[in-house]
Structures are given as structure tokens and as C-alpha cells.
Write a protein that holds these residues in place. Structure first.
Motif, PDB file in Angstrom:
ATOM      1  N   HIS A 115     -30.691  34.732   2.143  1.00  0.00           N
ATOM      2  CA  HIS A 115     -29.585  35.485   1.546  1.00  0.00           C
ATOM      3  C   HIS A 115     -28.767  36.144   2.636  1.00  0.00           C
ATOM      4  CE1 HIS A 115     -32.320  35.082  -1.908  1.00  0.00           C
ATOM      5  NE2 HIS A 115     -31.190  35.047  -2.594  1.00  0.00           N
ATOM      6  N   LEU A 116     -27.467  36.280   2.375  1.00  0.00           N
ATOM      7  CA  LEU A 116     -26.527  36.919   3.293  1.00  0.00           C
ATOM      8  C   LEU A 116     -25.754  37.993   2.570  1.00  0.00           C
ATOM      9  CD1 LEU A 116     -24.932  33.717   4.835  1.00  0.00           C
ATOM     10  CD2 LEU A 116     -26.124  35.454   6.143  1.00  0.00           C
ATOM     11  N   THR A 117     -25.353  39.019   3.318  1.00  0.00           N
ATOM     12  CA  THR A 117     -24.408  39.969   2.746  1.00  0.00           C
ATOM     13  C   THR A 117     -23.040  39.311   2.743  1.00  0.00           C
ATOM     14  OG1 THR A 117     -24.065  40.963   4.926  1.00  0.00           O
ATOM     15  CG2 THR A 117     -25.674  42.033   3.465  1.00  0.00           C
ATOM     16  N   ASP A 118     -22.158  39.777   1.862  1.00  0.00           N
ATOM     17  CA  ASP A 118     -20.848  39.146   1.753  1.00  0.00           C
ATOM     18  C   ASP A 118     -20.011  39.286   3.021  1.00  0.00           C
ATOM     19  OD1 ASP A 118     -20.402  41.844   1.438  1.00  0.00           O
ATOM     20  OD2 ASP A 118     -19.194  41.661  -0.377  1.00  0.00           O
ATOM     21  N   ASP A 119     -20.322  40.258   3.874  1.00  0.00           N
ATOM     22  CA  ASP A 119     -19.590  40.395   5.142  1.00  0.00           C
ATOM     23  C   ASP A 119     -20.286  39.658   6.281  1.00  0.00           C
ATOM     24  OD1 ASP A 119     -21.803  41.994   5.537  1.00  0.00           O
ATOM     25  OD2 ASP A 119     -20.665  43.811   6.011  1.00  0.00           O
ATOM     26  N   ASP A 120     -21.334  38.912   5.976  1.00  0.00           N
ATOM     27  CA  ASP A 120     -22.104  38.133   6.950  1.00  0.00           C
ATOM     28  C   ASP A 120     -22.712  38.981   8.063  1.00  0.00           C
ATOM     29  OD1 ASP A 120     -21.689  35.751   5.614  1.00  0.00           O
ATOM     30  OD2 ASP A 120     -19.918  35.226   6.785  1.00  0.00           O
ATOM     31  N   ALA A 121     -22.938  40.256   7.820  1.00  0.00           N
ATOM     32  CA  ALA A 121     -23.506  41.148   8.830  1.00  0.00           C
ATOM     33  C   ALA A 121     -25.025  41.185   8.795  1.00  0.00           C
ATOM     34  CB  ALA A 121     -22.954  42.559   8.661  1.00  0.00           C
ATOM     35  N   ALA A 122     -25.628  40.696   7.735  1.00  0.00           N
ATOM     36  CA  ALA A 122     -27.081  40.761   7.620  1.00  0.00           C
ATOM     37  C   ALA A 122     -27.585  39.563   6.823  1.00  0.00           C
ATOM     38  CB  ALA A 122     -27.505  42.064   6.946  1.00  0.00           C
ATOM     39  N   ALA A 123     -28.826  39.195   7.117  1.00  0.00           N
ATOM     40  CA  ALA A 123     -29.446  38.069   6.419  1.00  0.00           C
ATOM     41  C   ALA A 123     -30.915  38.366   6.197  1.00  0.00           C
ATOM     42  CB  ALA A 123     -29.299  36.791   7.241  1.00  0.00           C
ATOM     43  N   THR A 124     -31.459  37.742   5.187  1.00  0.00           N
ATOM     44  CA  THR A 124     -32.897  37.771   4.967  1.00  0.00           C
ATOM     45  C   THR A 124     -33.364  36.334   4.800  1.00  0.00           C
ATOM     46  OG1 THR A 124     -34.704  38.677   3.639  1.00  0.00           O
ATOM     47  CG2 THR A 124     -32.692  38.153   2.478  1.00  0.00           C
ATOM     48  N   VAL A 125     -34.480  36.020   5.409  1.00  0.00           N
ATOM     49  CA  VAL A 125     -35.050  34.680   5.350  1.00  0.00           C
ATOM     50  C   VAL A 125     -36.467  34.825   4.822  1.00  0.00           C
ATOM     51  CG1 VAL A 125     -35.715  32.637   6.684  1.00  0.00           C
ATOM     52  CG2 VAL A 125     -33.686  33.962   7.353  1.00  0.00           C
ATOM     53  N   GLY A 126     -36.779  34.118   3.778  1.00  0.00           N
ATOM     54  CA  GLY A 126     -38.116  34.199   3.204  1.00  0.00           C
ATOM     55  C   GLY A 126     -38.703  32.831   2.974  1.00  0.00           C
ATOM     56  N   PHE A 127     -39.994  32.707   3.252  1.00  0.00           N
ATOM     57  CA  PHE A 127     -40.731  31.485   2.960  1.00  0.00           C
ATOM     58  C   PHE A 127     -41.647  31.758   1.775  1.00  0.00           C
ATOM     59  CE2 PHE A 127     -39.690  28.560   6.279  1.00  0.00           C
ATOM     60  CZ  PHE A 127     -39.236  29.359   7.308  1.00  0.00           C
ATOM     61  N   HIS A 128     -41.612  30.874   0.785  1.00  0.00           N
ATOM     62  CA  HIS A 128     -42.502  30.993  -0.361  1.00  0.00           C
ATOM     63  C   HIS A 128     -43.896  30.578   0.066  1.00  0.00           C
ATOM     64  CE1 HIS A 128     -39.134  31.752  -2.938  1.00  0.00           C
ATOM     65  NE2 HIS A 128     -38.547  30.651  -2.529  1.00  0.00           N
TER      66      HIS A 128
END
Length: 150
Positions: free
Chosen positions: A64-77
Motif C-alpha cells: 500500500h502507498l499513501t496518495d502522495d507516495d511518501a510512505a509505503a507498507t509491504v506485507g507478506f501473507h
């Protein structure tokens, strides 16, 4: 009225940007310095190696990304075993060629154990030590190029 930061699911076209965002966050960290002591190729190597894992997360997790592309989260199931990334050893050798980082990343991958719980995630943002972090910033430490794992 304060602007609300929106979060969206990443698309395939975002994978290179997410890898670069995370590499920028990790670049000045002690971890990155330990993995890749030479600052010259560090950002490129981090971006290339992270690109492998970001692509893998597109298939076996969520990004997932913030709409301003300043932050992201990466998750593995973690509901089942996750295979290694496709052609990982060959791709890793290309990404970290002729640096001690290749063996370091390889050891890190081969010696990992599956953590308990259904998901493993990483959260990253570009907020530096002097940045004013908005109240709606993602939940991570706003210190030098924030990076946290859970």
C-alpha cells in the motif's frame, strides 16, 4: 481543515517506485551501511535487491502507498509457506554483483525462519530527522529515513 492522507493498494506499475522509496529510507541506516559499506553503489544495490522482494510481495502479500507516495507498507501473507522469489540467487547476483552484499543478502534469505502470525509487514516513509511529520503519517518512526518492521 486538515488534508486527509489516503492509502491505496499498489499496482504493478508502482513496484519500482516502492523499491526506490524503501531504498531511500534505508540508505543512511546502520543496517544499510552494514550490508553495503560502500556508499557509492548502496542506493542502487538496495533498490535492485528490494525490487526483487517488492515484486515477490505483489504475488504473496500486499503493498500500500499513501496518495502522495511518501510512505509505503509491504506485507507478506503467512497463511502458508512462501516460496523464494523466482530465480532469486541469479537475480541477487545481478543486483549485488561484485560486492560483499551479495553473500550478506543470500545468508539473510537462507537463514530466515517464518515468524509467527499471519502477516509480516514493513512500513517505510521518506520523513527525515528534521521533517515535520504530519499527524496522519504512517505508523513508523520519523527518525533518519524511517524504517520499521513488524
Amino acid at each position: 481543515m486538515d488534508a486527509v492522507t489516503r492509502i491505496r493498494a499498489a499496482r504493478w506499475a508502482d513496484k519500482d517506485h516502492v523499491a526506490a522509496l524503501i531504498a531511500d529510507a534505508l540508505h543512511p541506516s546502520p543496517l544499510a551501511t552494514w550490508l553495503i559499506p560502500d556508499p557509492g553503489p548502496r542506493r542502487r544495490i538496495l533498490t535492485d535487491v528490494l525490487g526483487i522482494w517488492i515484486e515477490h510481495a505483489m504475488f504473496y502479500g500486499d503493498i500500500h502507498l499513501t496518495d502522495d507516495d511518501a510512505a509505503a507498507t509491504v506485507g507478506f501473507h503467512r497463511y502458508r509457506s512462501i516460496p523464494p522469489p523466482a530465480n532469486y540467487q541469479m537475480r541477487l547476483a545481478d543486483a549485488a554483483a561484485r560486492t560483499p552484499a551479495a553473500s550478506t543478502f543470500s545468508i539473510g534469505c537462507s537463514q530466515r525462519s517464518d515468524p509467527p502470525g499471519p502477516t509480516t509487514s514493513w512500513r517505510f516513509s521518506r520523513y527525515g530527522p528534521t521533517a515535520q511529520v504530519p499527524a496522519t503519517a504512517p505508523p513508523c518512526s520519523p527518525t533518519t529515513a524511517a524504517a520499521s518492521t513488524t
